[in-house]
Design a protein around this motif. Structure first.
Motif, PDB file in Angstrom:
ATOM      1  N   ASP A  26       0.813  -1.213   0.000  1.00 37.25           N
ATOM      2  CA  ASP A  26       0.000   0.000   0.000  1.00 37.25           C
ATOM      3  C   ASP A  26       0.848   1.264   0.000  1.00 37.25           C
ATOM      4  N   ALA A  27       1.880   1.295   0.824  1.00 34.03           N
ATOM      5  CA  ALA A  27       2.703   2.494   0.953  1.00 34.03           C
ATOM      6  C   ALA A  27       3.356   2.870  -0.371  1.00 34.03           C
ATOM      7  N   VAL A  29       2.278   2.093  -3.454  1.00 29.79           N
ATOM      8  CA  VAL A  29       1.254   2.539  -4.404  1.00 29.79           C
ATOM      9  C   VAL A  29       0.809   3.961  -4.080  1.00 29.79           C
ATOM     10  N   GLU A  30       0.581   4.240  -2.800  1.00 29.97           N
ATOM     11  CA  GLU A  30       0.136   5.581  -2.393  1.00 29.97           C
ATOM     12  C   GLU A  30       1.196   6.638  -2.693  1.00 29.97           C
ATOM     13  N   ALA A  31       2.452   6.289  -2.490  1.00 30.20           N
ATOM     14  CA  ALA A  31       3.539   7.247  -2.726  1.00 30.20           C
ATOM     15  C   ALA A  31       3.740   7.538  -4.212  1.00 30.20           C
ATOM     16  N   VAL A  33       1.346   7.721  -6.593  1.00 34.27           N
ATOM     17  CA  VAL A  33       0.194   8.316  -7.294  1.00 34.27           C
ATOM     18  C   VAL A  33       0.614   9.560  -8.072  1.00 34.27           C
ATOM     19  N   ARG A  35      -1.004  12.493 -10.768  1.00 39.32           N
ATOM     20  CA  ARG A  35      -2.190  13.095 -11.376  1.00 39.32           C
ATOM     21  C   ARG A  35      -1.746  14.025 -12.500  1.00 39.32           C
ATOM     22  N   ASP A  65      -8.443  10.274 -11.974  1.00 39.42           N
ATOM     23  CA  ASP A  65      -7.989  10.810 -10.695  1.00 39.42           C
ATOM     24  C   ASP A  65      -6.490  10.589 -10.516  1.00 39.42           C
ATOM     25  N   GLN A  66      -5.974   9.553 -11.182  1.00 40.30           N
ATOM     26  CA  GLN A  66      -4.543   9.337 -11.274  1.00 40.30           C
ATOM     27  C   GLN A  66      -4.269   8.672 -12.612  1.00 40.30           C
ATOM     28  N   ARG A  84       0.509  -3.770  -9.345  1.00 43.41           N
ATOM     29  CA  ARG A  84      -0.409  -4.724  -8.740  1.00 43.41           C
ATOM     30  C   ARG A  84      -1.150  -5.455  -9.849  1.00 43.41           C
ATOM     31  N   TYR A  89       1.290   1.843 -11.350  1.00 42.46           N
ATOM     32  CA  TYR A  89       0.947   3.155 -10.802  1.00 42.46           C
ATOM     33  C   TYR A  89       2.113   4.130 -10.997  1.00 42.46           C
ATOM     34  N   GLU A 130      -8.183  -2.732 -12.089  1.00 43.86           N
ATOM     35  CA  GLU A 130      -7.736  -3.224 -10.781  1.00 43.86           C
ATOM     36  C   GLU A 130      -8.434  -4.526 -10.404  1.00 43.86           C
TER      37      GLU A 130
END
Length: 206
Positions: A26-27, A29-31, A33, A35, A65-66, A84, A89, A130
């Motif tokens: 998760d970390a 993928v979130e980092a 992102v 846009r 959104d991304q 993923r 991403y 996804e």
């Protein structure tokens, strides 16, 4: 007799499609992102053999959104573009250049076809990508066209195993913008991939 022969030829036609399931944390993928400021859009990438004009691989870039790349059974990767199950991403302008440069070489050109969509369609495309899960080898065309067929405005796109056939039908959509990228890199693109992890890419020609 004809059906087994056709099925036997499919892996040869789509031999560029190779990948194993992966799941970035998760970390990461979130980092990653990213846009983009351009309007929401769907871009179909098709790798076309310069000798036979047959399609070798399909990928789908989704800008909402991304911005991500759905690269079913694809072999491109980058340490700053976490993956993923075939969704990559963090598709920044640099990562997009890397992606194109990796696929464009002396034996293949890259065709990109972009259609602007509503934010809702872009969101739906990402949800479908996804949810698709890891795509088996030689099934990139089926996975890509399967997602497109479920999107409003893309119902006319051919459901097919063959990337070139999908590209041709995508090209009939209203407002599609097309670009073609060539490169004279050697067919063995292992060195390109390694260079991308440590340096800048060669600029593909349009």
């Amino acid at each position: 007799m004809r059906i087994p022969l056709l099925l036997a030829l499919v892996p040869l036609a789509l031999s560029a499609c190779t990948a194993d399931p992966v799941w970035a944390p998760d970390a990461a993928v979130e980092a990653a992102v990213y846009r983009d400021d351009s309007p929401p859009s769907i871009t179909l990438f098709t790798m076309i053999n310069n000798r036979s004009n047959e399609g070798g691989h399909s990928g789908l870039m989704i800008n909402g959104d991304q911005r991500v790349m759905f690269d079913p059974a694809g072999s491109w990767w980058h340490r700053t573009a976490p993956e993923r199950n075939d969704v990559l991403y963090g598709m920044t302008p640099l990562m997009l250049k890397f992606y194109i440069d990796y696929h464009a070489r002396e034996t293949y050109r890259v065709v990109s076809q972009t259609v602007e969509v509503s934010p809702e369609v872009a969101t739906r495309a990402l949800q479908l990508a996804e949810a698709r899960g890891a795509v088996p080898k030689a099934m990139c065309g089926s996975a890509t066209s399967g997602i497109l067929k479920q999107l409003p405005g893309f119902e006319s796109v051919s459901q097919s195993l063959f990337p070139a056939r999908i590209m041709d039908s995508f090209g009939q959509l209203p407002g599609v913008e097309t670009a073609v990228y060539y490169d004279d890199d050697a067919d063995d693109n292992t060195a390109v991939l390694m260079t991308q992890q440590h340096g800048a890419p060669a600029q593909p020609s349009r």
